[in-house]
Design an enzyme around this catalytic site. Structure first.
Site, PDB file in Angstrom:
ATOM      1  N   ALA A   1      -4.700   0.563  18.534  1.00  0.00           N
ATOM      2  CA  ALA A   1      -3.474  -0.037  19.362  1.00  0.00           C
ATOM      3  C   ALA A   1      -4.205  -0.986  20.377  1.00  0.00           C
ATOM      4  CB  ALA A   1      -2.401   0.791  19.622  1.00  0.00           C
TER       5      ALA A   1
ATOM      6  N   GLY B   1      -5.406   3.824  15.650  1.00  0.00           N
ATOM      7  CA  GLY B   1      -4.816   3.095  14.448  1.00  0.00           C
ATOM      8  C   GLY B   1      -5.752   2.196  13.566  1.00  0.00           C
TER       9      GLY B   1
ATOM     10  N   GLU C   1      -6.490   4.752  11.058  1.00  0.00           N
ATOM     11  CA  GLU C   1      -5.167   4.689  10.183  1.00  0.00           C
ATOM     12  C   GLU C   1      -5.194   3.767   9.199  1.00  0.00           C
ATOM     13  OE1 GLU C   1      -1.879   7.129  12.869  1.00  0.00           O
ATOM     14  OE2 GLU C   1      -2.594   5.382  13.827  1.00  0.00           O
TER      15      GLU C   1
ATOM     16  N   GLU D   1      -5.385   9.886  19.773  1.00  0.00           N
ATOM     17  CA  GLU D   1      -4.087   9.571  20.420  1.00  0.00           C
ATOM     18  C   GLU D   1      -3.684  10.741  21.440  1.00  0.00           C
ATOM     19  OE1 GLU D   1      -3.967   6.984  16.556  1.00  0.00           O
ATOM     20  OE2 GLU D   1      -4.811   9.081  17.310  1.00  0.00           O
TER      21      GLU D   1
END
Length: 266
Positions: free
Chosen positions: A72, A117, A120, A140
C-alpha cells in the site's frame, strides 16, 4: 517487452501474448506502491480480462527492476482522515479481489520486493514464479494494521496456520531461497528470469482447453476447505459444466486423430 499495451489509468498496462494476458504493474517511481488510483486501475484491468473469453491465462508482472510491489502507498495513507480511509477501503480491496477472482489461471512473476499488499497480489494468483532477488513478507503488524488484502486468509491456505502465524506475527521479510523452501513461492528461477519463465509457463498452460482450465480453477477454489463429500459435489458440478462442451468434443476428437486440438473455447 513485446506486444501492444492497453492502458488502465496511469499505472497499469495489459499486454497480449496470444492467449496469454500480461497485467503489468507500472508505477516505477513508487516501486509499484498501490495508491487509490492504482487500485482502481488494477480492478478495472481485472474486470476487462475476466470478461474476455480469449484470455486463457493471466500473468501479473512488474515494470520496476527492483520490486514487484512494495504494498500500500503509505505516504498517501498518512494524509488520510479516518473518513477518507474508510472510503478508500473498498477501492483498495477491489484490487486484490479483482486478481483473486479472475476466472482463468493466474501466475505472478516476482522479483525484488513483494511486501504487504504486494505479496498479497502475488498470493491472489494461483502460482508464483520468483527469481533469486525476491524478498517477500507481510509486515503490516509492524505499522499497526493487519494484512488486509487477503493475506490472513491466503497465506494459511498456502503454507498452513502455524507457519502463516509466525510470518504475520513477526512481520519478517523472507528471501528467495527460504521463500521457496517454505512454499511461499512455487518456482525459483535465476535473477531476471521471473517474467520470462512466468510467461513461458503461462503459454504451456494456455495450450490446454480454456473451458477446462476455468472449470478446474473454479472447482479447486470453491472446493477448498469443504469436507471431501461436499468437495466432490463441487467437482461433479464443474465436470458437468464441461462434459458437453465444444472443447470436450474437440479434445477427444483430436486425441483420437493424433493431432493438436483447436479449442473452440465453449
Amino acid at each position: 517487452m513485446t506486444g501492444e499495451q492497453e492502458r488502465f489509468g496511469e499505472f497499469v498496462g495489459v499486454r497480449r501474448h496470444g492467449y496469454v494476458a500480461e497485467l503489468v504493474l507500472d508505477r516505477p517511481k513508487a516501486m509499484n506502491a498501490v495508491s487509490t488510483d492504482m487500485a482502481r486501475s488494477i480492478a478495472a484491468a481485472c474486470d476487462a480480462l475476466g470478461a474476455d473469453p480469449g484470455v486463457r491465462v493471466t500473468a501479473v508482472t512488474s515494470s520496476h527492476e527492483r520490486a514487484f510491489c512494495v504494498g500500500a502507498d503509505l505516504k498517501e495513507r498518512n494524509s488520510f482522515t479516518d473518513a477518507e480511509l474508510v472510503r478508500q477501503r473498498p477501492v483498495a480491496r477491489g484490487a486484490y479481489t479483482g486478481v483473486l477472482e479472475l476466472p482463468m489461471p493466474t501466475i505472478a512473476a516476482v522479483h525484488g520486493f513483494a511486501l504487504g499488499g504486494g505479496f498479497e497480489l502475488a498470493l491472489a494468483c494461483d502460482l508464483i514464479v520468483a527469481d533469486r532477488t525476491a524478498v517477500v513478507g507481510l509486515p503490516e503488524v509492524s505499522v499497526g494494521v493487519i494484512p488486509g488484502g487477503g493475506g490472513t486468509q491466503l497465506l494459511p491456505r498456502r503454507v498452513g496456520a502455524a507457519r502463516a502465524a509466525e510470518l504475520v506475527f513477526t512481520a519478517r521479510r523472507v528471501e528467495a531461497a527460504e521463500a521457496a523452501a517454505l512454499g511461499l513461492v512455487d518456482q525459483l528461477v535465476d535473477a531476471g528470469q521471473d517474467r520470462e519463465e512466468a510467461l513461458a509457463l503461462a503459454a504451456r498452460i494456455a495450450g490446454n482447453s480454456p473451458v477446462g482450465l476455468r472449470a478446474a480453477k473454479r472447482a479447486m477454489r470453491l472446493g477448498h476447505g469443504l469436507d471431501l463429500r461436499a468437495g466432490l459435489e463441487v467437482e461433479d458440478a464443474a465436470w458437468r459444466s464441461v462434459a458437453f462442451s465444444g472443447d470436450r468434443a474437440e479434445g477427444v476428437a483430436a486425441f483420437n486423430e493424433k493431432r493438436a486440438p483447436q479449442w473452440p473455447g465453449e
